[in-house]
Design a protein around this motif. Structure first.
Motif, short mmCIF file in Angstrom:
data_model
loop_
_atom_site.label_atom_id
_atom_site.label_comp_id
_atom_site.label_asym_id
_atom_site.label_seq_id
_atom_site.Cartn_x
_atom_site.Cartn_y
_atom_site.Cartn_z
N PRO A 86 0.97 -1.26 0.51
CA PRO A 86 0.06 0.06 -0.15
C PRO A 86 0.68 1.30 0.20
O PRO A 86 0.64 1.93 -0.53
N LEU A 87 1.78 1.54 0.21
CA LEU A 87 2.88 2.24 0.69
C LEU A 87 3.47 2.71 -0.82
O LEU A 87 3.13 3.87 -0.57
N THR A 88 3.78 1.62 -1.69
CA THR A 88 4.17 1.46 -3.03
C THR A 88 2.64 2.48 -3.35
O THR A 88 2.83 3.43 -4.48
N ALA A 89 2.06 2.27 -3.14
CA ALA A 89 0.40 2.56 -3.95
C ALA A 89 0.36 4.01 -3.96
O ALA A 89 -0.46 4.92 -4.97
N ILE A 90 0.08 4.48 -2.44
CA ILE A 90 -0.18 5.35 -2.43
C ILE A 90 1.33 6.61 -3.16
O ILE A 90 0.75 7.38 -3.70
N ARG A 91 2.25 6.54 -3.28
CA ARG A 91 3.52 7.29 -4.01
C ARG A 91 3.07 6.72 -5.52
O ARG A 91 3.08 7.68 -6.06
N GLU A 92 2.63 5.96 -5.93
CA GLU A 92 2.21 5.78 -7.63
C GLU A 92 0.96 6.81 -7.92
O GLU A 92 0.00 6.44 -8.49
N ASP A 93 -0.03 7.29 -6.21
CA ASP A 93 -1.05 7.72 -6.70
C ASP A 93 -2.42 6.99 -7.13
O ASP A 93 -3.21 7.61 -8.32
N ARG A 94 -1.87 5.48 -6.23
CA ARG A 94 -3.30 4.38 -6.73
C ARG A 94 -4.08 4.79 -5.81
O ARG A 94 -4.98 3.85 -5.30
N GLY A 95 -4.58 5.93 -5.50
CA GLY A 95 -5.69 6.54 -4.34
C GLY A 95 -6.38 5.61 -4.86
O GLY A 95 -7.31 4.59 -3.18
N ARG A 96 -7.75 5.02 -5.37
CA ARG A 96 -8.62 4.62 -5.66
C ARG A 96 -8.51 2.95 -5.17
O ARG A 96 -9.60 2.88 -4.19
#
Length: 126
Positions: free
Chosen positions: A100-110
């Protein structure tokens, strides 16, 4: 009711000063993980953001801090800090085994919110 928790947390986070948001995350995850979450190349910068008199993060950093805070606060409320930290740094099948940390950084909010909702509802992994 995880959806209510996440929606309510959005409102609370949106009303918080960004320095307070950063402070919560730095205390929960540590400055190095917060730097990774925001995409900052400087691992000391989140600790500076966490001070009330520190520099104000730019818009991209702020957006990621707020999403991270929403997830952190919802997880801590329902699961506790230890589980929240594990959720952030563990591979997640709903995120293609990214953290999730990486997904947040990659702006994959949804995707992050969907994975968080599934976790809080204790739904089986996809």
């Amino acid at each position: 009711m995880p959806t209510r928790t996440i929606t309510g947390q959005h409102t609370r986070t949106a009303r918080m000063d960004v320095h307070e948001v950063a402070n919560v995350l730095v205390h929960g995850l540590g400055p190095t993980l917060v730097a990774a979450l925001t995409g900052s190349k400087d691992r000391k910068l989140p600790a500076k953001w966490a001070r009330s008199d520190g520099p104000t993060p730019g818009p991209d950093f702020t957006r990621r801090l707020q999403l991270g805070h929403r997830a952190w606060a919802a997880l801590v409320q329902d699961e506790g800090a230890h589980i929240a930290r594990q959720w952030f740094i563990g591979g997640n099948p709903l995120l293609g085994e990214s953290t999730p940390l990486t997904a947040i950084r990659e702006d994959r909010g949804r995707e992050v919110i969907e994975a968080l909702t599934a976790f809080l509802r204790d739904e089986p992994d996809a």
